[in-house]
Design a protein around this motif. Structure first.
Motif, short mmCIF file in Angstrom:
data_model
loop_
_atom_site.label_atom_id
_atom_site.label_comp_id
_atom_site.label_asym_id
_atom_site.label_seq_id
_atom_site.Cartn_x
_atom_site.Cartn_y
_atom_site.Cartn_z
N UNK A 181 0.85 -1.19 0.00
CA UNK A 181 0.00 0.00 0.00
C UNK A 181 0.88 1.23 0.00
N UNK A 182 0.47 2.26 -0.73
CA UNK A 182 1.22 3.50 -0.79
C UNK A 182 0.26 4.68 -0.83
N UNK A 183 0.80 5.88 -0.55
CA UNK A 183 0.01 7.11 -0.60
C UNK A 183 0.14 7.73 -1.99
N UNK A 184 -0.96 8.18 -2.57
CA UNK A 184 -0.98 8.78 -3.91
C UNK A 184 -1.66 10.13 -3.83
N UNK A 185 -1.12 11.11 -4.56
CA UNK A 185 -1.73 12.43 -4.71
C UNK A 185 -1.88 12.71 -6.19
N UNK A 205 -0.20 20.40 -5.64
CA UNK A 205 -0.74 20.09 -4.32
C UNK A 205 0.27 19.31 -3.51
N UNK A 206 0.19 19.45 -2.21
CA UNK A 206 0.98 18.64 -1.27
C UNK A 206 -0.01 17.75 -0.53
N UNK A 207 0.04 16.43 -0.82
CA UNK A 207 -0.85 15.48 -0.17
C UNK A 207 -0.12 14.69 0.89
N UNK A 208 -0.73 14.55 2.08
CA UNK A 208 -0.07 13.82 3.15
C UNK A 208 -1.13 13.32 4.14
N UNK A 209 -0.72 12.56 5.13
CA UNK A 209 -1.63 12.16 6.18
C UNK A 209 -0.87 12.06 7.49
N UNK A 210 -1.63 12.18 8.61
CA UNK A 210 -1.01 12.11 9.93
C UNK A 210 -1.51 10.89 10.67
N UNK A 211 -1.05 10.74 11.91
CA UNK A 211 -1.35 9.53 12.68
C UNK A 211 -2.52 9.71 13.64
N UNK A 212 -3.32 10.74 13.43
CA UNK A 212 -4.45 10.98 14.32
C UNK A 212 -4.13 11.89 15.47
N UNK A 213 -2.82 12.08 15.75
CA UNK A 213 -2.40 13.00 16.81
C UNK A 213 -1.79 14.27 16.24
N UNK A 269 3.63 13.44 -0.32
CA UNK A 269 4.42 13.79 -1.50
C UNK A 269 3.83 15.03 -2.14
N UNK A 270 4.62 15.67 -2.99
CA UNK A 270 4.20 16.90 -3.66
C UNK A 270 4.07 16.65 -5.15
N UNK A 271 2.92 17.05 -5.72
CA UNK A 271 2.67 16.91 -7.16
C UNK A 271 2.63 18.30 -7.77
N UNK A 272 3.47 18.54 -8.78
CA UNK A 272 3.53 19.84 -9.44
C UNK A 272 3.03 19.71 -10.87
N UNK A 273 2.82 20.85 -11.53
CA UNK A 273 2.30 20.88 -12.89
C UNK A 273 3.43 21.15 -13.88
N UNK A 274 3.19 20.74 -15.10
CA UNK A 274 4.14 20.96 -16.18
C UNK A 274 3.34 21.03 -17.48
N UNK A 327 -5.91 9.65 7.78
CA UNK A 327 -6.78 10.78 7.49
C UNK A 327 -6.06 11.68 6.49
N UNK A 328 -6.50 11.70 5.22
CA UNK A 328 -5.77 12.45 4.19
C UNK A 328 -5.93 13.96 4.35
N UNK A 329 -4.87 14.68 4.00
CA UNK A 329 -4.89 16.14 4.05
C UNK A 329 -4.19 16.70 2.82
N UNK A 330 -4.56 17.93 2.43
CA UNK A 330 -3.98 18.56 1.24
C UNK A 330 -3.57 19.99 1.55
#
Length: 767
Positions: free
Chosen positions: A136-140, A145-153, A160-165, A193-196
């Motif tokens: 399993x991996x995290x995808x954005x 955008x900068x997509x990430x998630x935390x541990x609930x605390x 990871x960060x996704x940029x445009x071109x 819990x995903x965050x952007x």
């Protein structure tokens, strides 16, 4: 009495044989329990209905429900959490579920116009499930955008960060950071819990990464091989589900040894021929059938793991002789009148005498072996010759001949050795590092791996094995090596030599024993609130002197390009030594600014002006050093994601504190205790100049070094300490600071000009 017809008797015999065979088949569920929900097999310890699943007393994770009442396909779910299960693997210890991808959509000005329900997945502490870190991996998706998630605390876990071109400049590869990015997740994760973080459009500093921005951004966890199919659509705007792999285990005991030692009915491996083994992801264990048996090891008695008839599976269990099944194993022998190897095709031969034909074959075989030995020896000699040619090719390509000529020329000019600089062979460095063993690694960085090595003369060195080198860098390598080798400053790590007969040259430095300044500040041992202010000022002054020497005294001047606490080493007496010139540049002789195609450095330390203009100057090092001094005096990390957004950058916090007149509160305990108000204002003014947004407003490193040394001398006098007494009017001659304090300074710095990215990580931005 009439006889039973032959046909009826045959049917009875066949029925009895089928019943006996069925009794030997491995069962997956408990007797009397449902084993299927649609096309999904439900093996015990999972179960549908009361008494059909394993109750671990802490949670009911193995209790499942199957809804097949409607026209839609049957739906298998966890009773405790209502997550849908698409697959359960008993052997791999995995279960596949589905989550909705979190979506946020923005208008042309960057304003939020739509988002779906924030999708999160929470698994409690006693749960049998954890997210699979291997599958399993995290995808954005979408950009920028900068997509990430935390541990609930609130603590960052992965992102990871996704940029445009622009589309006409598309780069090869799938989900490599342009329009889509992905990152691995660590083991032991039970909350998602995903965050952007969106980057507003229309702002000049974001125009490079926001060109052709997508309207919707997604962030989600997903099964790794999801990318093998055609699922990655960067410009999608719909809602969709993604598969997520969970690792399950029996987690009421940390390891098999603890579970087996308890020896109660709660031990999960109930089969007569079952074994217990520890899992890799988190605490707990799983069960498997012993070798030679197959089935469900979680079921009681002999009904779980049954003997495998290896003789019926000739593809897996090879036997070209007489196969006999035994309990848990099988035997394979040649027929009585034959001898040989029954596991090899045509391996069994008649027991004949040693005939003339066999002797001839033996002689031919010996001859073939001799010829083969000669051939192998010749191949080894050719291989060694090719290896020598390859080393020579790399040596010449990396400028070894030119470097030798320059060293001889330098020796002839100076009448001595070139500063002790030496060209090492690859064999010398392999031997020094035990063939680059993992236990010799001192650290990893953005430019390569550093190993500890012991040379033939028993001297300890640090060997840097770089990852890659561009063609343009190769052309200048020999010139830069000779110049860097001439740097002889007590606060700069000495370059002792290099190895050029490998594809990417390796560098050999003097070994500094006490770790990095970053470890000293933020590690378990080293800097604390009671560390003397003089020690901190001395480390800062020594580092500044080293950079000033490179800027002003080296010929040509050298720009470091990646000044940070991780690149400042400390020896046994805590003397600072600047190291890692992986991002350094030689300043041109006409003093033109160095223009880079790639912005290199570390987030939190990067000069904002360099980040926007791609122009590396000596004032870029001044900015980074200012951040280092802040880190040293406050004992805080340069980037922190725990608090509110405006407090994530140490520089932003410092500037805001100065504006509000609260910068004294930001300093570490012993700094506030020892530093008087005049010294505090002096160091505040100096650091505010160093981290100014404009390079023209920053001081030179020579001035910074002199100011810090003057501040250190000032602190050694009684009037320099906090509470040491106020200076009388007209006693300015006692001040060792050398300038009138400026308490009301118009600092030109905006807190939001610092990029909010992950700390202590080295990034390269393509501009």
């Amino acid at each position: 009495m009439s006889r039973m017809p032959t046909t009826a008797l045959l049917l009875i015999v066949l029925h009895l044989l089928s019943v006996a065979a069925a009794q030997r088949q491995a069962s997956m569920a408990l007797p009397g329990c449902r084993e299927k929900c649609g096309n999904v097999t439900v093996p015990y310890p999972f179960g549908i209905g009361a008494g059909c699943y394993r109750d671990n007393r802490l949670s009911r994770d193995f209790e499942l429900a199957c809804d097949d009442s409607g026209p839609s396909p049957p739906r298998l779910t966890m009773v405790s959490r209502r997550y849908r299960l698409a697959n359960i693997s008993l052997a791999a210890g995995e279960a596949t579920t589905y989550l909705n991808a979190t979506r946020s959509c923005y208008n042309s000005t960057g304003g939020l116009v739509d988002r779906n329900r924030n999708t999160y997945m929470s698994i409690n502490y006693h749960s049998s499930y954890l997210f699979s870190s291997s599958k399993t991996q995290l995808v954005s998706l979408g950009c920028p955008t900068l997509g990430y998630f935390d541990d609930g605390s609130g603590h960052y876990v992965s992102g990871c960060m996704s940029v445009c071109r622009p589309a006409q400049f598309d780069l090869p590869g799938r989900c490599t950071g342009v329009g889509c990015c992905r990152s691995a997740i660590p083991s032991g994760i039970n909350f998602f819990e995903p965050k952007q973080t969106n980057f507003p459009r229309g702002q000049p500093r974001y125009e490079t990464i926001a060109a052709e921005a997508t309207s919707c951004h997604y962030v989600f966890l997903v099964q790794t091989d999801w990318f093998d199919s055609e699922h990655v659509i960067v410009n999608r705007t719909d809602d969709f589900e993604v598969p997520v792999v969970l690792d399950w285990a029996i987690r009421n005991a940390r390891k098999c040894s603890a579970a087996m030692g308890n020896a109660t009915a709660d031990f999960a491996c109930r089969g007569a021929h079952s074994e217990c083994f520890d899992v890799d992801n988190g605490d707990g264990y799983r069960c498997k059938c012993s070798k030679g048996y197959d089935g469900n090891p979680y079921l009681d008695g002999v009904g779980g793991c049954i003997d495998i008839d290896e003789c019926k599976d000739t593809d897996k269990y090879v036997c070209y002789g007489v196969c006999t099944n035994t309990e848990g194993d099988y035997t394979c022998k040649c027929p009585p009148e034959e001898t040989g190897d029954p596991y090899v095709k045509n391996g069994c031969r008649p027991k004949d005498k040693f005939t003339v034909a066999l002797k001839a074959v033996t002689g031919v075989g010996v001859g073939v072996i001799l010829l083969g030995s000669i051939f192998c020896g010749t191949c080894l000699a050719l291989q060694k010759s090719n290896l020598m040619r390859t080393k020579k090719k790399f040596f010449e390509h990396n400028g070894g001949v030119i470097l030798q000529q320059q060293m001889r020329s330098y020796n002839g000019t100076t009448g001595g050795a070139s500063g002790g600089f030496k060209i090492f062979s690859s064999e010398e460095l392999k031997k020094a590092t035990n063939n680059f063993a993992a236990d010799q690694i001192l650290g990893r960085g953005g430019h390569g791996i550093v190993y500890r090595g012991v040379l033939a003369d028993n001297s300890v060195v640090a060997i840097k094995k770089s990852k890659m080198m561009e063609e343009a860098e190769t052309k200048e390598f020999t010139r830069e090596m000779l110049i860097l080798s001439q740097i002889n400053h007590r606060n700069v790590v000495k370059l002792l030599g290099c190895c050029l007969e490998v594809e990417v040259p390796m560098l050999v430095y003097e070994y500094v024993s006490n770790g990095t300044l970053y470890q000293y500040i933020h590690g378990d041992k080293g800097l604390n609130a009671d560390t003397a202010l003089d020690t901190r000022l001395r480390i800062g002054a020594e580092s500044a002197e080293a950079l000033a020497y490179m800027h002003s005294s080296a010929s040509p001047p050298i720009l470091h390009g990646d000044v940070k606490t991780a690149n400042i080493l400390l020896d046994g007496s805590l003397t600072a030594k600047v190291t890692d010139f992986g991002a350094s540049k030689l300043a041109p002789s006409d003093e033109a600014e160095v223009i880079a195609t790639l912005v290199q450095g570390t987030c939190g330390y990067l000069d904002p002006e360099y980040l926007m203009t791609c122009q590396l100057t000596d004032k870029s090092d001044v900015y980074s050093f200012g951040v280092v001094m802040l880190e040293l005096l406050t004992r805080k990390k340069v980037l922190c994601f725990d608090g509110p957004e405006e407090n994530r950058s140490l520089v932003s916090c410092f500037v805001a504190a100065v504006k509000a007149g609260r910068h004294d509160d930001l300093m570490d305990g012993n700094v506030r205790k020892e530093m008087g108000p005049e010294a505090l204002e002096e160091v505040t003014h100096l650091l505010m100049r160093c981290v100014s947004m404009s390079g023209d407003e920053r001081p030179g490193m020579k001035e910074v070094a002199e100011r810090l040394e003057a501040l250190r001398r000032y602190q050694r006098h009684p009037w320099g300490h906090a509470g040491g007494g106020d200076l009388e009017e007209g006693e300015d001659e006692k001040s060792l600071l050398g300038r009138k304090q400026q308490c009301d300074v118009d600092y030109k710095f905006r807190p939001h000009d610092v990029l909010d990215l992950e700390g202590d990580s080295t990034y390269t931005y393509s501009l």
